[in-house]
Scaffold this active site. Structure first.
Site, PDB file in Angstrom:
ATOM      1  N   GLU A  85     -11.409  -3.029 -19.556  1.00 39.36           N
ATOM      2  CA  GLU A  85     -10.797  -2.152 -18.529  1.00 39.36           C
ATOM      3  C   GLU A  85     -11.289  -2.598 -17.161  1.00 39.36           C
ATOM      4  OE1 GLU A  85     -11.489   2.114 -18.424  1.00 39.36           O
ATOM      5  OE2 GLU A  85     -10.007   2.310 -16.818  1.00 39.36           O
ATOM      6  N   GLU A 134     -16.287  -2.947 -12.736  1.00 37.64           N
ATOM      7  CA  GLU A 134     -16.112  -2.023 -11.610  1.00 37.64           C
ATOM      8  C   GLU A 134     -17.029  -2.503 -10.488  1.00 37.64           C
ATOM      9  OE1 GLU A 134     -14.317   1.042 -10.804  1.00 37.64           O
ATOM     10  OE2 GLU A 134     -15.423   0.563  -8.995  1.00 37.64           O
ATOM     11  N   ASP A 154      -6.361   0.531  -6.698  1.00 33.22           N
ATOM     12  CA  ASP A 154      -6.223   0.869  -5.274  1.00 33.22           C
ATOM     13  C   ASP A 154      -4.946   0.216  -4.742  1.00 33.22           C
ATOM     14  OD1 ASP A 154      -8.641   2.308  -5.017  1.00 33.22           O
ATOM     15  OD2 ASP A 154      -9.760   0.430  -4.943  1.00 33.22           O
ATOM     16  N   LYS A 186      -1.446  -1.332   3.400  1.00 36.37           N
ATOM     17  CA  LYS A 186      -1.133  -2.137   4.590  1.00 36.37           C
ATOM     18  C   LYS A 186      -0.890  -3.587   4.205  1.00 36.37           C
ATOM     19  CE  LYS A 186      -3.622   0.682   7.848  1.00 36.37           C
ATOM     20  NZ  LYS A 186      -4.953   1.031   8.223  1.00 36.37           N
ATOM     21  N   ASP A 243       0.285   5.807  -9.914  1.00 34.06           N
ATOM     22  CA  ASP A 243       1.069   6.955  -9.444  1.00 34.06           C
ATOM     23  C   ASP A 243       1.766   6.615  -8.134  1.00 34.06           C
ATOM     24  OD1 ASP A 243      -1.502   6.734  -8.317  1.00 34.06           O
ATOM     25  OD2 ASP A 243      -1.364   8.753  -7.482  1.00 34.06           O
TER      26      ASP A 243
END
Ligand SMILES: C[S@@+](CC[C@H](N)C(=O)[O-])C[C@H]1O[C@@H](n2cnc3c(N)ncnc32)[C@H](O)[C@@H]1O
Length: 325
Positions: free
Chosen positions: A28, A53, A103, A107, A139
């Site tokens: 993951e 991460e 994320d 921009k 999402d």
């Protein structure tokens, strides 16, 4: 306990050794607070689960969860996805890859930071075994559209769904960002792909190089070299080398550098120390910051060596290690 980090682990990692057993590997990327990672571990007791991460507080949180739930089949690693994919895994070694709510980097000037982009997706495909699965959830509708286009253009992946995405994926645990999207009424987009037998994009193989060093003579003292130090930034193709600060130790000069390469960033130090012969010095990588000898770091040693020698007309390079040439 020291965190596992892609900069300190062997490249590639011997996962069977790390887990103490040879099992299919599930990855993951960007696990955040880790609800999904721990769920993967509980749901797949027969697999070895790896999460990567970048955020230290997420790693601390997840490590506490792993300990509390006594999960022996999951490891959390501090790493960017790009570094992990390129250096920690071998081609065809991953059974499943999950990316949950990456994320968006809305921009345009930040778009190169998006996880879903050609190079990173190619690296994912290269590391998956044929028949393996790739799952993505987001999402953000624009991110879903952009990902759908990218995935459709990826020869090594076959869509498992009827459309580019679906709005529900039964059997999942809700991640932090997924929960927030649901509460705020944003639909989630779920993608599921299978790795086909099509040849994978080739990734460059990394071979660990010996530490680079430069031996030089100079009429200047270490203090005089430090006085002339100025922060600088240099671009070589996609590699950016920044010299940040100079520090004087009792016997050495330390130069803090930041080296940004497409698949790895390193914040390390170079060390200039006197040799036995008067007026001779060695410039080498310090072990501070766990440097890995990548082409960017070799270039940094050459660059700083050239700067040191360029400080005085009578200074000379006496020897460069093969890697520092
Ligand atoms: C929006 S959060 C989603 C977290 C979690 N997956 C969830 O669904 O709640 C994105 C996460 O990806 C991590 N991240 C961002 N860029 C990354 C990268 N290049 N490699 C690994 N993780 C990254 C961030 O630190 C953050 O925890």
């Amino acid at each position: 306990m020291q965190k596992l980090s892609s900069l300190r682990l062997p490249w590639p990692v011997d996962w069977a050794d790390l887990f103490g057993r040879e099992r299919p590997l599930i990855l993951e990327i960007g696990f955040g607070y880790g609800a999904f990672l721990l769920h993967l571990a509980r749901q797949n007791p027969e697999a070895n689960i790896v999460g990567v991460e970048i955020a230290g507080q997420c790693l601390n949180h997840v490590e506490r969860g792993i300990e509390r739930q006594q999960l022996g089949n999951v490891r959390a690693i501090q790493s960017t996805a790009e570094t992990a994919l390129h250096y920690l895994f071998t081609p065809g070694s991953l059974e499943e890859v999950h990316v949950n709510f990456p994320d968006p980097w809305f921009k345009k000037r930040h778009s190169h930071r998006r996880l879903m982009q050609r190079d990173t997706l190619d690296a994912i495909v290269n590391r998956m075994r044929p028949g393996g699965r790739f799952y993505l959830a987001t999402d953000i509708v624009e991110y879903a559209q952009m990902s759908a286009e990218l995935l459709a253009e990826t020869p090594g992946l076959v869509n498992l769904l009827d459309g580019p995405w679906q709005y529900e994926m039964p059997g999942r645990v809700v991640t932090k960002y997924e929960g927030r999207a649901q509460r705020e009424g944003r639909p989630c987009h779920y993608f599921a792909y299978r790795r086909s037998d099509a040849p994978a994009p080739i990734l460059p193989e990394y071979e660990e190089q010996p530490m680079s060093h430069v031996v030089f003579s100079s009429p200047l003292t270490l203090d005089e070299m430090l006085e002339r130090f100025e922060p600088s930034e240099h671009k070589f193709g996609e590699t950016v080398i920044s010299t940040l600060y100079g520090y004087r130790g009792s016997k050495v000069l330390l130069i803090e550098i930041y080296v940004k390469e497409p698949t790895i960033d390193q914040h390390v130090a170079l060390l200039v120390g006197p040799r036995q012969a008067a007026g001779e010095y060695t410039l080498q990588l310090s072990t501070l910051g766990y440097p890995r000898v990548t082409p960017g770091l070799q270039k940094a040693v050459t660059l700083v060596g050239d700067w040191l020698v360029g400080l005085h007309p009578d200074a000379r390079v006496l020897k460069r290690s093969a890697a520092g040439e």
